[in-house]
Design a protein around this motif. Sequence first.
Motif: not given
Length: 1054
Positions: A984-997, A874-879
């Motif tokens: 360990v990444s601070e932007h783990v959500i973004e990172l894994l999403t981009k990786m997935y794509q 949820p914290q990642s969504v607006p960023i």
Amino acid sequence: MTLMEDSVGVGDLVLLEPLEEEPLLKNLQLRYENKEIYTYIGNVLISMNPYQQLPIYGPEFIAKYRDYTFYELKPHIPTSVFTCFLLPSYALANVAYQSLRDRDRDQCILITGESGAGKTEASKLVMSYVAAVCGKGEQVNSVKEQLLQSNPVLEAFGNAKTIRNNNSSRFGKYMDIEFDFKGSPLGGVITNYLLEKSRVVKQLEGERNFHIFYQLLAGADAHLLEALKLKRDTSHYAYLNQKVSRVDGMDDASNFKSVQNAMTVIGFSEVEIQQVLEVTALVLKLGNVELADESQANGTSASGIRDGRGVQEIGEMIGLNSEELEKALCSRTMKTAKEEVVTTLNFTQAQYARDALAKNIYSRLFNWIVNRINESIKVGNGEKKKVMGVLDIYGFEILEDNSFEQFVINYCNEKLQQVFIEMTLKEEQEEYKREGIPWTKVDYFDNGIICNLIEHNQQGILAMLDEECLRPGVVSDSTFLAKLNQVFSKHGYYESKVTQNAQRQYDHTMGLSCFRICHYAGKVTYNVNGFIDKNNDLLFRDLSQAMWKAQHPLLQSLFPEGVPTQTSLKRPPTAGAQFKSSVAILMKNLYSKNPNYIRCIKPNEHQQRGQFSSELVAVQTRYLGLLENVRVRRAGYAYRQRYGPFLERYRLLGRSTWPRWNGGDREGVEKVLGELSLSSEELAFGKTKIFIRSPKTLFYLEEKRRLRLQQLATLIQKIYRGWRCRTHYQLMRKSQILISSWFRGNMQRKHYAKIKASVVLIQAFVRGWKARKDYRKYFRSGAALTLADFIYKSITQKFLLGLRNNLPSTNILDRTWPAAPYRCFNTANQELQQLFYRWKCKRFRDRLSPKQVEILKEKLCASELFKGKKASYPQSVPIPFCGDYLGLQGNPKLQKLKGGEEGPVLMADTVKKVNRGNGKTSSRILLLTKGHVILIDTKKSQAKTVIGLDSVAEVSVTSFKDGLFSLHLNEISSVGSRGDFLLVSEHVIELLTKMYQAVLDATQRQLLISVTEKFSVRFKESSVAVKVIQGPEGDRNGKLKCKKKGSRCLEVTV
Ligand SMILES: Nc1ncnc2c1ncn2[C@@H]1O[C@H](COP(=O)(O)OP(=O)(O)OP(=O)(O)O)[C@@H](O)[C@H]1O
Ligand SMILES: [Mg+2]
């Protein structure tokens, strides 16, 4: 009934053999001695006085014979014989009554015979028979009672004891009994003839006055006697014969009661009865008025009342001044046209006057009684009636001293004989002649000449007596006789001393003052003394006027001529003339009816039972002409009838004459009798009549007719019954058809009506339904719907328009939406809200640039991968994902790090690498390209690890907010030998999403990202189990602490 066995002698003298006087008398005697008092000559009945009560009368006998008809006789038994056994007097009455009832012929029964022969008894038998057989009923019974009760009253006042008969009728009586068409008596009329009134003042030796006087004195109670001022002893009364006051076998007292009762039954009122008795008493009292011989000063003899008390009493009783009565008795007023002369009466004259008064009062009283009875029994004029006359008139009288009374009585009998001759002997023989029937004449004595001698209008004895009475000059009985002698000197039936002398006959029985008439019944010598007086029947005017003056109503009414104003000097008709005219009326009456004869014969002079005096009977049979009667009867035909009526009666017996006969009457009769094959001797065909010889034949015809009538009646009944049943049946059938047709019709009509009603109902429903359908819109009830619809539409419209004007902002984040104004719009409102929102989103999407689209795609992918799984999501969504956190674009140094790897860097960030051996962390730069993940040590910029994305098999992350993740590499990869990476990444959500794509784009494979707290990482040919624990919140500011637990386990607290 075995009639012939019981027969004594012959019952019908027609059967007598030989037909002579002696056998005839013998036959009568034989029968008489055997108590057979009735004998027939054809239809003439001979009745002998039995002088005893025979057990052949009474109701039971009447009942026995009432239904017997003259014709209901067995053909082989001579009717006359039969009938004579059947109570001839009843039988004769029966024949007369039945002829009257059934053949509609007026009848008369002529009862003749000497005094004491039984005439009155026979007439009573006839009446009682008729009364018994005729109809019944209250009205009829009362008429019958009245008719029967007239007898005792008339006998009391009109009968007296004579030497010949203890109950001799001293008047003639003819009674017409009138019947209606059914034969029920309606009433009657009584005619009386010449009461022997001389008896009132004088009676022969051994005789009595009229019964009523003795009855009154013996029967009246003391009270009545007192009222009438009478004494019970008969010896007190001069008019009552002192020697004979009682008659054997006659109870005067009880008879008086019967008379009183009879008068009541007839209808006399109490007052009338009383008045009648008063007048009767008056007569007795008059007899006691003693007269005295008185001489007047001038020497002429006069008379006076010896004892005034008698006159006084009479005066008181009748309401008349005694002096007036005395004067009337003793003097006489001579009235001429000019003057009135009063002369005194001498003793003899006064006695004559008194007796004349008594006689007149009594005879007028008798007439009044007869009239009074007639009033009660008379029949209304309107009624059609049939009449049966019964004549009981004084019989032929031959006394020692015969006077005027005997003369007229014998004249009357002579006339009756004439009727008999005319209607039987003469008429019969003349009829045979007229009709052309062969006939040998039978001689008989025709008394026409004697009748003529007496009654001839100019040359008759009565006419000459009248003439003598009326002739001026000296008139006496002897001048009358002289005249007779002169006129009838040559008459064959008249004799007197003078005529005998002329014929030189010597007859000591003939007195000088006598004349003799050879009557049909014998010679009778009459003494002329008193003829003139009796014929004149004078009552001095003074007396009638006195009687009229009396205050006694009945007495007054008896003397109508006493009215002083009546000045007529015309003499009343003489007794002889009166009698002659009443006889003439009687004869006319008798001739108009069918006669039936009862010839009464007296068997002896002594009123003795069982005695039969042949001489006496012979005389009677001779003058009754019985022998001639039988001869004519025998030679003649018993029955005759005109052809017309005969055919009418018997044509039903012939086959050719029934039911229709078109020929003449005579031919018809011949046909009928021919078909019946009757013997020719029995029949004679006259010019206008058929004659039948014996009654037997007639009875045979009657019997045949009766049977035939029964047959015809049966036939008529049969046809009538058939007709009735047929019509009844037809009627019933018609009715039944009518009823059933009505019923069926009714049923069908009902059925039809039901169907029709149903059809109409259905039609009405359908039509109604259709009409309602078409007109529903116009209905008021529809108005609600329309209105509701309209309202609904309008509020919908209002709602929608309101919504349009108040739409919330198009910012997709603005989720506000106006509430629905009505609940009904809730669903629609929600729907609209959805639509609006979607529309907002679509518009938003349509406005997005491709880059933004890319970014949002990534964000979408991140959401798919981590939403609800990882706490940091949820914290990642607006960023926004910016990818380059190192500023790689403006930093060529860093660009180099990328090396020669393909494409742009998708992600450039700094990560920490966890040493799997000791759990210590070290920073690294991580670059993600389309095909590789590059890890570069920040300090030693060259040292880098490149991992092909195809080598990355799986990624594990925790569900916590931490940025720890593990890259699990395929074992065969180039870097595989180094094991998996724990980063360990601070932007783990973004990172894994981009990786997935990137993996998806590069290898068309979906990278498996496991969210788990326990996973293992390969490390140097072995693996280390990593266990992530959530540390206390905010403790370490995103720093994690790794703690080695054993060689193979690493516990990470985040
Ligand atoms: N049928 C009868 N049976 C019994 N007695 C009879 C009969 N007929 C007549 N008598 C007797 O004879 C008497 C005389 O009869 P009745 O008075 O009838 O005579 P009559 O003919 O009427 O006489 P008269 O001319 O005097 O009146 C009667 O009183 C009765 O006693
Ligand atoms: Mg008589």
